[in-house]
Scaffold this active site. Sequence first.
Site, mmCIF file in Angstrom:
data_model
loop_
_atom_site.group_PDB
_atom_site.id
_atom_site.type_symbol
_atom_site.label_atom_id
_atom_site.label_comp_id
_atom_site.label_asym_id
_atom_site.label_seq_id
_atom_site.Cartn_x
_atom_site.Cartn_y
_atom_site.Cartn_z
ATOM 1 N N ARG A 87 40.027 -8.936 -58.349
ATOM 2 C CA ARG A 87 39.587 -10.674 -57.813
ATOM 3 C C ARG A 87 40.660 -10.849 -56.854
ATOM 4 N NH1 ARG A 87 39.703 -10.163 -64.102
ATOM 5 N NH2 ARG A 87 37.694 -10.437 -64.853
ATOM 6 N N LYS B 188 41.745 -12.942 -66.053
ATOM 7 C CA LYS B 188 41.076 -13.728 -67.155
ATOM 8 C C LYS B 188 41.056 -13.559 -68.115
ATOM 9 C CE LYS B 188 36.598 -15.291 -66.140
ATOM 10 N NZ LYS B 188 35.445 -14.924 -64.895
ATOM 11 N N HIS C 202 35.207 -12.179 -53.521
ATOM 12 C CA HIS C 202 34.686 -11.355 -54.849
ATOM 13 C C HIS C 202 32.960 -10.137 -54.332
ATOM 14 C CE1 HIS C 202 35.137 -11.444 -58.880
ATOM 15 N NE2 HIS C 202 33.588 -12.176 -59.098
ATOM 16 N N ARG D 134 34.816 -6.685 -54.680
ATOM 17 C CA ARG D 134 35.314 -6.809 -56.063
ATOM 18 C C ARG D 134 34.321 -5.785 -57.210
ATOM 19 N NH1 ARG D 134 37.989 -7.569 -61.271
ATOM 20 N NH2 ARG D 134 35.924 -8.243 -62.827
ATOM 21 N N HIS E 111 36.836 -6.532 -67.839
ATOM 22 C CA HIS E 111 35.282 -6.806 -69.018
ATOM 23 C C HIS E 111 35.651 -6.676 -70.775
ATOM 24 C CE1 HIS E 111 32.736 -6.298 -65.315
ATOM 25 N NE2 HIS E 111 33.519 -7.784 -64.922
ATOM 26 N N TYR F 222 25.534 -3.872 -62.656
ATOM 27 C CA TYR F 222 26.058 -3.020 -61.954
ATOM 28 C C TYR F 222 25.035 -2.030 -61.711
ATOM 29 C CZ TYR F 222 29.938 -5.831 -60.636
ATOM 30 O OH TYR F 222 30.991 -7.403 -61.271
#
Length: 323
Positions: free
Chosen positions: A139, A164, A270, A273, A296, A305
Amino acid sequence: MTLPQKPRLLDQVRQSIRLRHFSLKTEKSYVYYIRDFILFHQKRHPSEMGVDEIRAYLSHLAVERQVAASTQNVALSALLFLYKQVLELELPYIDNIERANRPKRLPVVFTRTEVKQVLSRLDGMNHLIVSLLYGSGMRLMEGLRLRVKDLDFEYRQITIRDAKGHKDRVTMLPTATIEPLKLQLQKTQQLHQQDLGMGYGAVELPYALARKYPNADKEWKWQFVFPSWKRSVDPRSQQIRRHHVYEQSVQRAVKKAVQTAGIHKHGGCHTLRHSFATHLLEDGYDIRTVQELLGHKDVKTTMIYTHVLNQGGRGVRSPLDSY
């Protein structure tokens, strides 16, 4: 004997946030929505209010202000933090909230050609930062917050700290960025030496490290890889420091590059990414590997994706193309 005055509510909120090491961005957002909540209810003190008032405010955000679902969630998180951590009041489950619509959209992805077009219109530090975002899946703020010690050239990996969800992870260090990064570090070190010579050179340290290691903030390994071109006053400590590059300067550079390249997609930092993940899956890499590189928590987040890969009729060949 006069008792010390109790801090104002919003000052208590700030203090509680800083004790938990939340980012300055989170602090500003939480303070904004807590203040807005109080004003919405005619400046009543939150201790005099509860679930009904929270429900009314959140519904107001969704219906009257028509905010995005993510904005409504931030407001809810701010209020839950206020009641649990600051006021120390337990709230029952809040139901029957008018929810802001969360549109189901696929992520915007640049093609490989479009990534090259964007990169070709960037130079200097911006080119290197954007190359890293695409080449490692970071990110934007993860890339800007990189410290010297987080780069491992021998193992060709980057350690991303406190990402995150307050978790660390490791991702790849693209070979193409190694030499430019070494050159960047030389420039950064020269700048750091100049700062030290002028009585500066300290950098913000995570958590309580500054108290544990009083001189660590001036050590080379803790410096930002991408320092700002000027020193500034830290809004929390009021110390003059050199922070990392301002995120909006990179965002503006990428937006301009996308426009001048004639790419008609709503893409930005973003998007790189998203492109990283999609292109890895196109190359046949396992989705679990991509999940780990992206950081994630749930593989379902990464699986979006695969839907991007199936665009154009889920991979089905059109009958028109058989003629």
